[in-house]
Design a protein around this motif. Structure first.
Motif, short mmCIF file in Angstrom:
data_model
loop_
_atom_site.label_atom_id
_atom_site.label_comp_id
_atom_site.label_asym_id
_atom_site.label_seq_id
_atom_site.Cartn_x
_atom_site.Cartn_y
_atom_site.Cartn_z
N VAL A 198 56.54 76.69 26.99
CA VAL A 198 56.20 75.50 27.77
C VAL A 198 55.34 74.57 26.93
O VAL A 198 55.54 73.35 26.92
CB VAL A 198 55.49 75.88 29.08
CG1 VAL A 198 55.18 74.64 29.90
CG2 VAL A 198 56.34 76.85 29.89
N ARG A 199 54.38 75.14 26.21
CA ARG A 199 53.54 74.30 25.34
C ARG A 199 54.39 73.66 24.24
O ARG A 199 54.16 72.50 23.87
CB ARG A 199 52.42 75.14 24.72
CG ARG A 199 51.49 75.78 25.75
CD ARG A 199 50.17 76.23 25.12
NE ARG A 199 50.33 77.19 24.06
CZ ARG A 199 50.45 78.50 24.22
NH1 ARG A 199 50.47 79.02 25.43
NH2 ARG A 199 50.56 79.32 23.17
N GLU A 200 55.38 74.39 23.75
CA GLU A 200 56.28 73.83 22.73
C GLU A 200 57.05 72.65 23.30
O GLU A 200 57.18 71.60 22.64
CB GLU A 200 57.24 74.92 22.25
CG GLU A 200 58.22 74.44 21.19
CD GLU A 200 59.20 75.53 20.77
OE1 GLU A 200 60.13 75.21 20.01
OE2 GLU A 200 59.03 76.69 21.21
N ALA A 201 57.56 72.80 24.52
CA ALA A 201 58.30 71.70 25.15
C ALA A 201 57.39 70.50 25.37
O ALA A 201 57.80 69.35 25.16
CB ALA A 201 58.89 72.18 26.48
N ALA A 202 56.16 70.75 25.79
CA ALA A 202 55.21 69.65 25.99
C ALA A 202 54.88 68.96 24.68
O ALA A 202 54.69 67.74 24.63
CB ALA A 202 53.94 70.17 26.66
N ALA A 203 54.82 69.74 23.60
CA ALA A 203 54.51 69.16 22.28
C ALA A 203 55.66 68.32 21.74
O ALA A 203 55.45 67.43 20.92
CB ALA A 203 54.18 70.28 21.29
N GLU A 204 56.87 68.59 22.19
CA GLU A 204 58.03 67.84 21.72
C GLU A 204 58.11 66.45 22.31
O GLU A 204 58.77 65.56 21.74
CB GLU A 204 59.32 68.60 22.08
CG GLU A 204 59.51 69.91 21.34
CD GLU A 204 60.67 70.72 21.91
OE1 GLU A 204 61.25 70.27 22.93
OE2 GLU A 204 60.99 71.78 21.36
N SER A 205 57.47 66.24 23.44
CA SER A 205 57.63 64.97 24.16
C SER A 205 57.06 63.80 23.37
O SER A 205 55.89 63.83 22.96
CB SER A 205 56.94 65.05 25.52
OG SER A 205 56.98 63.78 26.15
N PRO A 206 57.84 62.75 23.17
CA PRO A 206 57.31 61.56 22.48
C PRO A 206 56.26 60.83 23.31
O PRO A 206 55.56 59.96 22.79
CB PRO A 206 58.56 60.69 22.27
CG PRO A 206 59.52 61.14 23.32
CD PRO A 206 59.26 62.60 23.52
#
Length: 289
Positions: A198-206
């Motif tokens: 989930v943190r990885e997905a949040a980090a991907e967000s522009p």
């Protein structure tokens, strides 16, 4: 009738207040560290260890401030004996708990603020053909596959966002974090999720906040740090943190990053002569930082 006890003689000395305040503040500080560790996944990596003192000091200082303010206010009415100090300690713990509780209720406040922005029929990411809005009660009873589909391409209202953000399954929360219409405040909160996916997905967000990306650059999971390095909107502060690591892949991503500043590129010049250092040296030479 015996005379009332002398307040001055019954009260404990100032040194006792100092000892009590230090003990209370240290307890609250350690509790905050434990909370941060639980959010970060429970392990103490080198990067997380570097920022834990910041969380401790912030909580410690806030507890000290609360204790001495309470002492100043209540000292005129409360006999500062052993029982009085116990009351002060209890009130300080209560104040810390209320502050933490207020922060946890922030999601509810955010959803109320965002509610006006989300249409009556729900929200759908732009350019995506979304499935119809499902009532939150129906989503709550649905299986993981249905909840995942709703998080990926379902029309969601404020209640749906809140429900899926707290979903028990990490893939559902990760899918929600990738939505382009996720309210900004909720996106920032998902950067502190317990699960690394989930943190990885949040980090991907522009759209992710600079401060959140800088925190994620300390994450103990390399995939999360890689996601920060691949995010073209990652700020120089996050890139500077990543540049100090040992991962060759992350170092190269930092060297090629469009927001890598001159200090960040210079940090990559560590004598390793790897590809990241060569790219950084070339960019510094050409002035393209």
């Amino acid at each position: 009738m015996p005379p009332p006890p002398d307040r001055e003689k019954s009260a404990l000395p100032l040194s006792a207040s100092i000892v009590v305040s230090l003990a209370v503040a240290a307890t609250i500080g350690f509790a905050d560290v434990v909370f941060v560790l639980s959010v970060a996944g429970g392990g103490i990596g080198g990067r997380l260890l570097a920022v834990l003192p910041i969380y401790f000091i912030a909580a410690f200082a806030a507890a000290q401030l609360a204790f001495w303010l309470l002492r100043a206010v209540l000292g005129a009415f409360l006999l500062l004996d052993l029982r009085g100090h116990a009351v002060l300690a209890g009130l300080t713990f209560l104040a810390a708990g209320l502050l933490h509780y207020a922060d946890s209720l922030g999601v509810q406040r955010i959803l109320q603020e965002q509610g006006a922005a989300i249409a009556q029929g729900g929200s759908c990411p732009p350019g995506l053909a979304c499935t119809p809005l499902r009532p939150a009660a129906e989503l709550r009873e649905a299986d993981a596959g249905v909840r995942l589909a709703a998080a990926e391409r379902g029309t969601l209202d404020a209640e749906g966002f809140a429900l899926l953000m707290r979903d028990a399954d990490a893939p559902v929360r990760a899918a929600l974090a990738r939505r382009a219409d996720l309210p900004q405040e909720l996106l920032e909160r998902m950067a502190g999720d317990r699960h690394p996916a989930v943190r990885e997905a949040a980090a991907e967000s522009p759209r992710q906040d600079d401060e959140a990306l800088s925190r994620l650059a300390f994450d103990r999971e390399e995939n999360v740090r890689l996601a920060v390095a691949r995010n073209r909107n990652a700020p120089p502060t996050a890139l500077d943190i990543l540049a100090s690591g040992t991962s060759a892949e992350i170092r190269l991503l930092v060297a090629e990053h469009p927001r890598a500043s001159e200090p960040v590129l210079r940090r990559l010049l560590d004598g390793s002569n790897d590809r990241a250092e060569r790219v950084a040296r070339e960019r510094l030479r050409s002035g393209s930082s």
